[in-house]
Design a protein around this motif. Structure first.
Motif, PDB file in Angstrom:
ATOM      1  N   GLY A 136      39.111  58.825  39.098  1.00  0.00           N
ATOM      2  CA  GLY A 136      39.516  59.052  40.486  1.00  0.00           C
ATOM      3  C   GLY A 136      38.666  60.109  41.160  1.00  0.00           C
ATOM      4  O   GLY A 136      38.282  59.965  42.332  1.00  0.00           O
ATOM      5  N   GLY A 137      38.344  61.176  40.436  1.00  0.00           N
ATOM      6  CA  GLY A 137      37.475  62.215  40.978  1.00  0.00           C
ATOM      7  C   GLY A 137      36.088  61.689  41.286  1.00  0.00           C
ATOM      8  O   GLY A 137      35.488  62.028  42.320  1.00  0.00           O
ATOM      9  N   MET A 138      35.543  60.842  40.414  1.00  0.00           N
ATOM     10  CA  MET A 138      34.242  60.222  40.662  1.00  0.00           C
ATOM     11  C   MET A 138      34.268  59.368  41.930  1.00  0.00           C
ATOM     12  O   MET A 138      33.349  59.435  42.766  1.00  0.00           O
ATOM     13  CB  MET A 138      33.844  59.352  39.470  1.00  0.00           C
ATOM     14  CG  MET A 138      33.437  60.089  38.223  1.00  0.00           C
ATOM     15  SD  MET A 138      33.175  58.920  36.856  1.00  0.00           S
ATOM     16  CE  MET A 138      31.959  57.815  37.570  1.00  0.00           C
ATOM     17  N   LEU A 139      35.314  58.552  42.071  1.00  0.00           N
ATOM     18  CA  LEU A 139      35.419  57.687  43.244  1.00  0.00           C
ATOM     19  C   LEU A 139      35.538  58.511  44.526  1.00  0.00           C
ATOM     20  O   LEU A 139      34.922  58.188  45.550  1.00  0.00           O
ATOM     21  CB  LEU A 139      36.631  56.758  43.095  1.00  0.00           C
ATOM     22  CG  LEU A 139      36.536  55.719  41.968  1.00  0.00           C
ATOM     23  CD1 LEU A 139      37.858  54.965  41.826  1.00  0.00           C
ATOM     24  CD2 LEU A 139      35.390  54.747  42.236  1.00  0.00           C
ATOM     25  N   PHE A 140      36.332  59.574  44.473  1.00  0.00           N
ATOM     26  CA  PHE A 140      36.478  60.466  45.626  1.00  0.00           C
ATOM     27  C   PHE A 140      35.129  61.071  45.999  1.00  0.00           C
ATOM     28  O   PHE A 140      34.737  61.092  47.173  1.00  0.00           O
ATOM     29  CB  PHE A 140      37.488  61.561  45.291  1.00  0.00           C
ATOM     30  CG  PHE A 140      37.538  62.691  46.284  1.00  0.00           C
ATOM     31  CD1 PHE A 140      38.264  62.568  47.453  1.00  0.00           C
ATOM     32  CD2 PHE A 140      36.840  63.869  46.048  1.00  0.00           C
ATOM     33  CE1 PHE A 140      38.305  63.605  48.379  1.00  0.00           C
ATOM     34  CE2 PHE A 140      36.871  64.909  46.961  1.00  0.00           C
ATOM     35  CZ  PHE A 140      37.609  64.780  48.125  1.00  0.00           C
ATOM     36  N   PHE A 141      34.406  61.560  44.991  1.00  0.00           N
ATOM     37  CA  PHE A 141      33.104  62.195  45.224  1.00  0.00           C
ATOM     38  C   PHE A 141      32.133  61.192  45.850  1.00  0.00           C
ATOM     39  O   PHE A 141      31.480  61.472  46.870  1.00  0.00           O
ATOM     40  CB  PHE A 141      32.551  62.715  43.892  1.00  0.00           C
ATOM     41  CG  PHE A 141      31.375  63.634  44.027  1.00  0.00           C
ATOM     42  CD1 PHE A 141      31.530  64.999  43.870  1.00  0.00           C
ATOM     43  CD2 PHE A 141      30.108  63.148  44.302  1.00  0.00           C
ATOM     44  CE1 PHE A 141      30.445  65.861  43.991  1.00  0.00           C
ATOM     45  CE2 PHE A 141      29.020  63.985  44.427  1.00  0.00           C
ATOM     46  CZ  PHE A 141      29.186  65.353  44.267  1.00  0.00           C
ATOM     47  N   GLY A 142      32.029  60.004  45.226  1.00  0.00           N
ATOM     48  CA  GLY A 142      31.094  59.010  45.723  1.00  0.00           C
ATOM     49  C   GLY A 142      31.424  58.555  47.136  1.00  0.00           C
ATOM     50  O   GLY A 142      30.526  58.424  47.986  1.00  0.00           O
ATOM     51  N   HIS A 143      32.710  58.310  47.411  1.00  0.00           N
ATOM     52  CA  HIS A 143      33.120  57.870  48.749  1.00  0.00           C
ATOM     53  C   HIS A 143      32.773  58.919  49.794  1.00  0.00           C
ATOM     54  O   HIS A 143      32.273  58.590  50.876  1.00  0.00           O
ATOM     55  CB  HIS A 143      34.623  57.588  48.752  1.00  0.00           C
ATOM     56  CG  HIS A 143      35.180  57.310  50.118  1.00  0.00           C
ATOM     57  ND1 HIS A 143      34.935  56.136  50.805  1.00  0.00           N
ATOM     58  CD2 HIS A 143      35.968  58.075  50.939  1.00  0.00           C
ATOM     59  CE1 HIS A 143      35.537  56.182  51.971  1.00  0.00           C
ATOM     60  NE2 HIS A 143      36.170  57.340  52.078  1.00  0.00           N
ATOM     61  N   ARG A 144      33.011  60.183  49.472  1.00  0.00           N
ATOM     62  CA  ARG A 144      32.768  61.265  50.434  1.00  0.00           C
ATOM     63  C   ARG A 144      31.273  61.407  50.741  1.00  0.00           C
ATOM     64  O   ARG A 144      30.879  61.617  51.891  1.00  0.00           O
ATOM     65  CB  ARG A 144      33.313  62.570  49.854  1.00  0.00           C
ATOM     66  CG  ARG A 144      33.473  63.681  50.848  1.00  0.00           C
ATOM     67  CD  ARG A 144      34.917  63.978  51.102  1.00  0.00           C
ATOM     68  NE  ARG A 144      35.065  65.044  52.074  1.00  0.00           N
ATOM     69  CZ  ARG A 144      36.225  65.444  52.548  1.00  0.00           C
ATOM     70  NH1 ARG A 144      37.332  64.856  52.141  1.00  0.00           N
ATOM     71  NH2 ARG A 144      36.298  66.416  53.436  1.00  0.00           N
TER      72      ARG A 144
END
Length: 678
Positions: A664-672
């Motif tokens: 989830g942290g990876m997805l948040f980082f990439g999306h941002r």
């Protein structure tokens, strides 16, 4: 030649009381974060850019704030954050069993004296290496660009635009996310911070490791693909080759636990291979930089005899030669006092004691002066983050060890085991002073480059750097002591029964302590170290061939491979994932934006850098706060995990939760990051 053009910042306030107070608060945050991260994984992060963003976000609400005031705040904070590199050596005093904590005044005075000497030693280089040099200073130029963009955004905001000040949101978002996950992991302990799968092929033991730290994900993003793949190769060498080989050679033991057996092999054998690889890689890095180091020394000596007049325009004014001499002399006296107090505690005969005090003071001062010039040049050439401070530390420790070993042998000190232990501790203590000088001189010229580009007053920046050194030195000792009491260090636990898996690795301090111990006791495990050296030499050759055949597009840094062997795999894996994420995001942005990808890449890089800094700061600060809670609990008769929820049979669920949160942290980082590039 004195500038005659109009000065747009004439009369503008730079070094203000509110700026110094804000700088001190940011110093507290970034020094604590860097100390925690450095002890955990052996990395520190450059704090100039996040400090500048925080300063701009806060001072924009203050009347009369300006780019030069923000520059002073980031200068002060970055100096203090850089001073935390002293953790690369100082914890060795506990690992060697000499200290049981970090004496406040001894630690603070040593760090502040070394840091201020680092400032003073690099001031004469400013004109030659900043003003009249073509050195790139990557971090210094980047910080200047951030300040300029922030100043323009602040002007837009004051005119009703809503485009200013978005950088602080990235730091805050990353900090809140990583802080929450860190609290669930290290506080409530409902989420695992790592997981491993163990299996055997015959009698050979293999591990598939994974760590779930979002701070290390951010660190990996900053490290980049080349460093990440090199660390991955180190893991393969350690856990795909070395540990299986040594475990298959062991006689079979009934009911032996695979994990504990493999970890014992890694600690007692494989880590020394990693130490050899790191050592030869650090030495090679210094060899490749001999020419620029020599150039830095030459410029330093030329600057001492320079006729350059810095009494003209505001942007040319350094601290006066008289002030520099007074500061250097005062810090030399402080160093002498600190070494005298340290030696006096050993109860040695006066003659030998005075010899050691004089020798350590001169060693710290002379080696410090030489490495200050070298580090200043290297920082300008390859950047502060890439400058081999660990290599400087290793070489310094070796030189100091050899000098003190000669004094000890000639005076008969080594006949007594207690005095041998004292000489080891004195070596590490003296080496800590050298690291303080080297790290600050490494940072100073970057900050002065930033100041030069935004038209700051050099002498005011130099005062801000000195203030940052003092504030940082006051913070380092209590933070170090609190982290030690809460978690312990590898090989140095403050209490019996503590969980060794929670201990902070302090990899550089462990390595330098091992080297110094081996020199004094003549018992280094040379066979494993030489194996690591051989691996390092092969990697260096491969790196040279790769760079030559691909025109510098590809590389295999031996130092990163050594860290992959030396550090726990649960620490290395999220760094690798972060590096792969950075590469994937870059490829996605190029595919999406085509010819216009340069602008999008620049925006994404800024957002990613600030997000990564936020992840690091958020997790590190929660780690420090949890350490404070643990220390309070233990001193009042409580447990080492006062906030942990009493969940039974939760290990499997915690591991799956950890993996889910990390993804989830990876997805948040990439999306941002991708959203910022639109």
């Amino acid at each position: 030649m004195t500038e005659t053009v109009h000065d747009p910042y004439a009369g503008v306030r730079e070094l203000t009381l509110r700026g110094m107070v804000l700088g001190a608060l940011i110093t507290l945050i970034f020094t604590a974060s860097n100390v925690y991260l450095g002890l955990k994984v052996g990395l520190t992060f450059a704090s100039s850019i996040p400090a500048a963003v925080i300063s701009m976000a806060i001072l924009r609400f203050a009347p009369g704030s300006n780019i030069l005031e923000n520059n002073m705040v980031q200068t002060q904070a970055s100096a203090a954050g850089t001073l935390s590199s002293v953790i690369f050596v100082l914890p060795g005093l506990l690992m060697a069993g000499y200290w049981s904590g970090f004496p406040f005044w001894q630690t603070a005075l040593l760090c502040s004296a070394g840091g201020i000497l680092g400032v003073i030693f690099s001031i004469p280089l400013r004109y030659a290496m900043v003003v009249k040099s073509t050195l790139p200073y990557p971090e210094g130029v980047a910080a200047a660009e951030i300040l300029k963009v922030g100043s323009e955004a602040q002007a837009d905001a004051s005119n009703g635009s809503r485009n200013g000040g978005t950088g602080i949101r990235e730091i805050a978002a990353g900090g809140l996310l990583a802080g929450l996950v860190s609290f669930l992991t290290g506080g409530l302990r409902v989420v695992a911070d790592s997981a491993s799968a163990w299996f055997k092929a015959g009698s050979a033991i293999f591990q598939l490791p994974m760590g779930f730290s979002l701070a290390l994900l951010g660190a990996g993003y900053l490290v980049g693909l080349t460093g990440g793949l090199a660390i991955l190769l180190g893991i393969v060498i350690a856990w795909g080759v070395a540990v299986p080989y040594f475990s298959s050679a062991l006689p079979a033991v009934a009911d032996a636990d695979m994990a504990s057996t493999a970890m014992q092999i890694w600690r007692e054998k494989v880590r020394f291979i990693g130490a050899g690889t790191i050592g030869i890689a650090a030495i090679w890095t210094l060899i490749t930089l001999l020419k620029p180091m020599a150039e830095g020394l030459k410029l330093s000596f030329q600057a001492l005899h320079s006729e350059h007049d810095s009494s003209g325009h505001r942007t040319e004014q350094d601290l006066s030669p008289k002030a520099m001499i007074l500061w250097a002399a005062a810090m030399l006296v402080v160093l002498w006092m600190v070494f005298h107090h340290f030696v006096q505690q050993a109860g040695l005969p006066d003659g030998i004691g005075w010899t050691l005090v004089v020798a350590c003071t001169l060693l710290a001062f002379v080696i410090g002066f030489l490495v200050a010039a070298a580090c200043g040049y290297m920082a300008g050439l390859v950047g502060s983050s890439s400058s081999p401070i660990s290599g400087i530390g290793i070489i310094s420790i070796v030189i100091i060890s050899l000098v003190l070993a000669a004094i000890g042998e000639s005076s008969g000190l080594f006949a007594d085991a207690g005095q041998r232990s004292f000489m080891l501790a004195l070596t590490l203590f003296c080496g800590s002073a050298v690291i303080s000088i080297a790290s600050i001189s490494n940072d100073n010229l970057q900050d002065l480059k930033t100041g030069y580009l935004v038209k700051a007053t050099p002498w005011r920046q130099q005062v801000a750097l000195i203030i940052g050194c003092v504030v940082g030195a006051l913070v380092i000792a209590p933070v170090l002591d609190m982290l030690y009491q809460a978690y312990g260090f590898t090989g140095a636990m403050p209490r019996e029964g503590m969980d060794p898996d929670q201990a902070l690795a302090a990899p550089q301090a462990t390595l330098m302590t091992t080297i110094a111990q081996g020199i004094f006791a003549h018992n280094l495990q040379w066979s494993y170290i030489f194996t690591g050296v051989a691996i390092g030499v092969a990697l260096i050759i491969i790196d040279l061939l790769l760079k030559r055949s691909t025109d510098e597009r590809m590389a295999l840094p031996a130092l990163a491979v050594g860290m992959g062997i030396y550090l726990p795999p649960s620490v290395n894996m999220p760094i690798i994932v972060g590096a792969l994420l950075a590469a994937w995001l870059q490829r996605r942005l190029r595919a999406r934006h085509g010819a216009d990808s340069e602008r999008a890449m620049k925006s994404a890089e800024r957002t990613g850098t600030l997000l990564a800094a936020g992840l690091i700061v958020g997790e590190s600060l929660i780690g420090v706060l949890l350490a404070l809670i643990i220390v309070v609990s233990v001193t009042n008769g409580g447990s080492d995990a006062p906030l942990a929820l009493p969940l039974e049979n939760w290990d499997g669920a915690a591991a799956w939760l950890g993996l889910a949160v990390f993804i989830g942290g990876m997805l948040f980082f990439g999306h941002r990051v991708l959203r910022a590039a639109r």
